[in-house]
Enzyme design. Structure first.
Site, PDB file in Angstrom:
ATOM      1  N   LYS A  29      21.412  32.595   2.347  1.00  0.00           N
ATOM      2  CA  LYS A  29      21.966  32.652   3.708  1.00  0.00           C
ATOM      3  C   LYS A  29      23.217  31.784   3.819  1.00  0.00           C
ATOM      4  O   LYS A  29      24.237  32.212   4.340  1.00  0.00           O
ATOM      5  CB  LYS A  29      20.917  32.209   4.716  1.00  0.00           C
ATOM      6  CG  LYS A  29      21.385  32.318   6.173  1.00  0.00           C
ATOM      7  CD  LYS A  29      20.339  31.826   7.163  1.00  0.00           C
ATOM      8  CE  LYS A  29      19.179  32.763   7.276  1.00  0.00           C
ATOM      9  NZ  LYS A  29      18.254  32.393   8.384  1.00  0.00           N
ATOM     10  N   HIS A  60     -12.620  35.898 -15.444  1.00  0.00           N
ATOM     11  CA  HIS A  60     -12.781  35.226 -16.735  1.00  0.00           C
ATOM     12  C   HIS A  60     -12.018  33.905 -16.769  1.00  0.00           C
ATOM     13  O   HIS A  60     -11.777  33.359 -17.840  1.00  0.00           O
ATOM     14  CB  HIS A  60     -12.310  36.139 -17.865  1.00  0.00           C
ATOM     15  CG  HIS A  60     -13.137  37.387 -17.984  1.00  0.00           C
ATOM     16  ND1 HIS A  60     -14.229  37.476 -18.824  1.00  0.00           N
ATOM     17  CD2 HIS A  60     -13.057  38.582 -17.346  1.00  0.00           C
ATOM     18  CE1 HIS A  60     -14.775  38.683 -18.708  1.00  0.00           C
ATOM     19  NE2 HIS A  60     -14.079  39.365 -17.814  1.00  0.00           N
ATOM     20  N   LYS A  79      14.858  17.688  -1.974  1.00  0.00           N
ATOM     21  CA  LYS A  79      16.242  18.147  -2.199  1.00  0.00           C
ATOM     22  C   LYS A  79      17.238  17.012  -1.969  1.00  0.00           C
ATOM     23  O   LYS A  79      18.192  16.830  -2.733  1.00  0.00           O
ATOM     24  CB  LYS A  79      16.567  19.304  -1.260  1.00  0.00           C
ATOM     25  CG  LYS A  79      15.837  20.601  -1.539  1.00  0.00           C
ATOM     26  CD  LYS A  79      16.287  21.655  -0.547  1.00  0.00           C
ATOM     27  CE  LYS A  79      15.602  22.983  -0.756  1.00  0.00           C
ATOM     28  NZ  LYS A  79      16.048  23.990   0.233  1.00  0.00           N
ATOM     29  N   GLU A 114       3.886  27.133   3.571  1.00  0.00           N
ATOM     30  CA  GLU A 114       5.139  26.639   4.127  1.00  0.00           C
ATOM     31  C   GLU A 114       5.131  26.750   5.651  1.00  0.00           C
ATOM     32  O   GLU A 114       5.780  25.977   6.345  1.00  0.00           O
ATOM     33  CB  GLU A 114       6.332  27.413   3.540  1.00  0.00           C
ATOM     34  CG  GLU A 114       7.674  26.744   3.786  1.00  0.00           C
ATOM     35  CD  GLU A 114       8.801  27.357   2.973  1.00  0.00           C
ATOM     36  OE1 GLU A 114       9.123  26.823   1.887  1.00  0.00           O
ATOM     37  OE2 GLU A 114       9.369  28.375   3.420  1.00  0.00           O
ATOM     38  N   GLU A 128      19.737  25.897  -6.358  1.00  0.00           N
ATOM     39  CA  GLU A 128      19.197  26.715  -7.445  1.00  0.00           C
ATOM     40  C   GLU A 128      19.903  28.071  -7.523  1.00  0.00           C
ATOM     41  O   GLU A 128      20.290  28.531  -8.607  1.00  0.00           O
ATOM     42  CB  GLU A 128      17.696  26.930  -7.248  1.00  0.00           C
ATOM     43  CG  GLU A 128      16.867  25.655  -7.276  1.00  0.00           C
ATOM     44  CD  GLU A 128      16.643  25.038  -5.914  1.00  0.00           C
ATOM     45  OE1 GLU A 128      15.691  24.252  -5.770  1.00  0.00           O
ATOM     46  OE2 GLU A 128      17.435  25.328  -4.980  1.00  0.00           O
ATOM     47  N   GLY A 164      13.347  32.605   6.149  1.00  0.00           N
ATOM     48  CA  GLY A 164      13.414  33.025   4.748  1.00  0.00           C
ATOM     49  C   GLY A 164      12.167  33.726   4.264  1.00  0.00           C
ATOM     50  O   GLY A 164      12.237  34.766   3.603  1.00  0.00           O
ATOM     51  N   ARG A 165      10.987  33.195   4.593  1.00  0.00           N
ATOM     52  CA  ARG A 165       9.746  33.789   4.091  1.00  0.00           C
ATOM     53  C   ARG A 165       9.352  35.045   4.858  1.00  0.00           C
ATOM     54  O   ARG A 165       8.340  35.662   4.547  1.00  0.00           O
ATOM     55  CB  ARG A 165       8.624  32.753   4.097  1.00  0.00           C
ATOM     56  CG  ARG A 165       8.354  32.092   5.430  1.00  0.00           C
ATOM     57  CD  ARG A 165       7.445  30.883   5.250  1.00  0.00           C
ATOM     58  NE  ARG A 165       7.266  30.109   6.461  1.00  0.00           N
ATOM     59  CZ  ARG A 165       8.119  29.181   6.899  1.00  0.00           C
ATOM     60  NH1 ARG A 165       9.235  28.943   6.224  1.00  0.00           N
ATOM     61  NH2 ARG A 165       7.870  28.496   8.002  1.00  0.00           N
TER      62      ARG A 165
END
Length: 538
Positions: free
Chosen positions: A201, A379, A504, A348, A207, A262-263
């Protein structure tokens, strides 16, 4: 604005505490008492069936939980969500991801949403049809989505879940600043036929922009030129200046807005990679499925409202029975990224310890979300779920009709999907184990106590007719609204994420110190680790 109502001060919260103390019926006993239990606690919407009957609830519990929702003014909160009120108060923003999929009716946001959807449609059509050419005149065959968090988890989960709907494009996803991920993906790619989507955005996310710059350098070192960048890189962003400086044609810049978290952004232009992979018409079917659940959530009575019932059961487990973890167990390989997607969506959103008035809460909020696809998980960690000391409510998800022809495999998968919740419900008694061990087992230890299963462990089963875009959209929307309801009742702000900021902030000065080969002024442990890492790198 949402009111600040401490749920622990409500009459229904006190009633639920009493019910939790007095609760002594097992889930099996609840089935025996009520022949209509399955009918009462199961719901069907479109072609998806939600069975909540294997949870530790009864009529009294649900009545009190529904009263809690009303006392916490959930109805007003739902209206505020859909009306565009600025319910993300700490960022002074509306929360309107539902507007991105309101395709069946007009609203004040329809024009701007439609404008971006049209851009997504045109671009995805050109890419899939081969009209969008690379610098050498060859068609695009691979798309690399570079983003992180909501710009990665949602699009990746949906794209792989809809693998049978892929057209001519192979998708790739880069999120981690660890260059190993980028290195491994780039090794397989041809710059002549690769398109990069930079999803950020602000166009400043560390990153994402680190990976974007490295991808750009790789492109220029392997045959591409500066003018060619505009053919091979597009942006999903709001920072026009930074996009231009990167070399991307702003005609190939796709926008989304500050009222899209964002999510919750896969429904927006962030979903460009989805549309380019499955085709725009199926991307729109994804939106339509989400809209169907939106309408159900918005219009249904609380007692028949699937996301609300699921949310209330989760609150009962988390706040009154002490079950602080939730396992997401999809019995379909295509949904393998759903647990990690829901980790972000839930943890979040509701991983908060301060209420809407700014006071520290004195009750549990968001649960720990985790999981793996079945039958792999059986398993790995099901031992703990069945016989461990922690009670872990589980969501089992199954697709009735597979997208392949191997019916024997699917029959076995289905049998496991049905067996595991039944085993959690029933367990295995001492008498049943004794009957199995009538003959000596030949061991020098009595294995009877080790083979007893307590049972009475709660689960929800979700059965979907087929995993198509519409049904997937509906499923994702279900979880979104469940998370929202729980945040309302817990009296927290579900749509900010200040908790991701501190790390951050601290990373920036540490990065400068690493680059200068300094250790800085930190706690003793951090300083020792920095020195150790620098010594190892020498």
């Amino acid at each position: 604005m949402l009111p600040s109502i401490d749920p622990t001060t409500t009459k229904s919260w006190a009633e639920l505490k009493v019910l939790a103390k007095e609760s002594n019926s097992s889930i099996q006993e609840l089935f025996q008492k009520d022949p209509k239990r399955v009918e009462k606690f199961s719901f069907e919407l479109e072609s998806t069936y939600f069975d909540f009957s294997k949870n530790t609830i009864d009529d009294d519990t649900m009545s009190a939980l529904l009263a809690l929702a009303k006392e916490c003014e959930l109805a007003d909160a739902i209206k505020a969500l859909f009306s565009g009120a600025k319910i993300n108060q700490t960022e002074d923003r509306a929360v309107l991801h539902t507007e991105l999929r309101r395709l069946s009716e007009k609203s004040s946001y329809s024009d701007q949403v439609r404008k971006e959807l049209d851009k997504v449609e045109k671009a995805s059509d050109r890419i899939i049809n081969g009209e969008w050419k690379g610098y050498s005149g060859r068609r695009i065959t691979d798309i690399v989505n570079i983003g992180i968090g909501g710009s990665d988890l949602g699009p990746k989960m949906v794209t792989y879940a809809l693998r049978p709907y892929w057209k001519s494009i192979k998708p790739h996803f880069i999120s981690n600043v660890d260059a190993q991920q980028l290195h491994e993906e780039l090794e397989e790619l041809n710059p002549e036929t690769t398109l990069f989507i930079i999803a950020s955005k602000t166009f400043t996310t560390q990153e994402t922009m680190t990976n974007a710059e490295t991808a750009r350098s790789w492109f220029l070192k392997n045959g591409g030129s500066e003018p060619d960048v505009s053919r091979h890189f597009v942006a999903v962003s709001t920072n026009k200046k930074a996009v231009e400086e990167f070399g991307i044609d702003t005609e190939n810049m796709f926008e989304f807005w500050d009222w899209v978290g964002g999510r919750y952004s896969l429904w927006s232009s962030i979903g460009l990679v989805i549309a380019c992979t499955i085709g725009y018409s199926d991307f729109e079917n994804l939106l339509l499925g989400a809209e169907a659940m939106d309408n159900h959530f918005k219009d249904s009575d609380f007692e028949n409202n699937i996301p609300i019932v699921a949310a209330l059961i989760g609150i009962w487990h988390n706040n009154f029975l002490g079950y602080e973890s939730q396992a997401i167990l999809p019995y379909d390989h295509r949904l393998r990224f759903l647990p990690s997607y829901l980790q972000q969506a839930d943890m979040e959103s509701n991983g908060k310890s301060v209420d809407r008035s700014g006071k520290k809460v004195n009750y549990q909020t968001g649960p720990i979300i985790w999981g793996e696809p079945g039958t792999n998980g059986q398993h790995a960690f099901y031992q703990l779920i069945h016989q461990g000391t922690k009670i872990i409510p589980c969501d089992f998800l199954m697709i009735a009709n597979p997208a392949h022809e191997y019916t024997d495999h699917h029959d076995k998968l289905l049998s496991n999907f049905l067996a595991q919740p039944e085993a959690l419900l029933k367990g295995k008694s001492k008498e049943e184990v004794q009957a199995e061990l009538q003959e000596s087992n030949g061991l020098d230890i009595d294995v009877l106590p080790f083979k007893i299963f307590e049972g009475n462990r709660p689960s929800t089963s979700i059965l979907v007719n087929e995993l198509n875009p519409f049904n997937l959209g509906m499923l994702i929307s279900f979880y979104e609204h469940k998370i929202f309801v729980q945040g309302v009742i817990w009296n927290i702000f579900s749509f900010d994420q200040w908790g991701v900021e501190l790390g951050k902030q601290l990373a920036k000065p540490i990065l400068a110190e690493i680059q200068k080969k300094e250790t800085g002024n930190h706690d003793a442990s951090t300083s020792a680790l920095m020195k150790g890492a620098q010594d190892m790198r020498k």
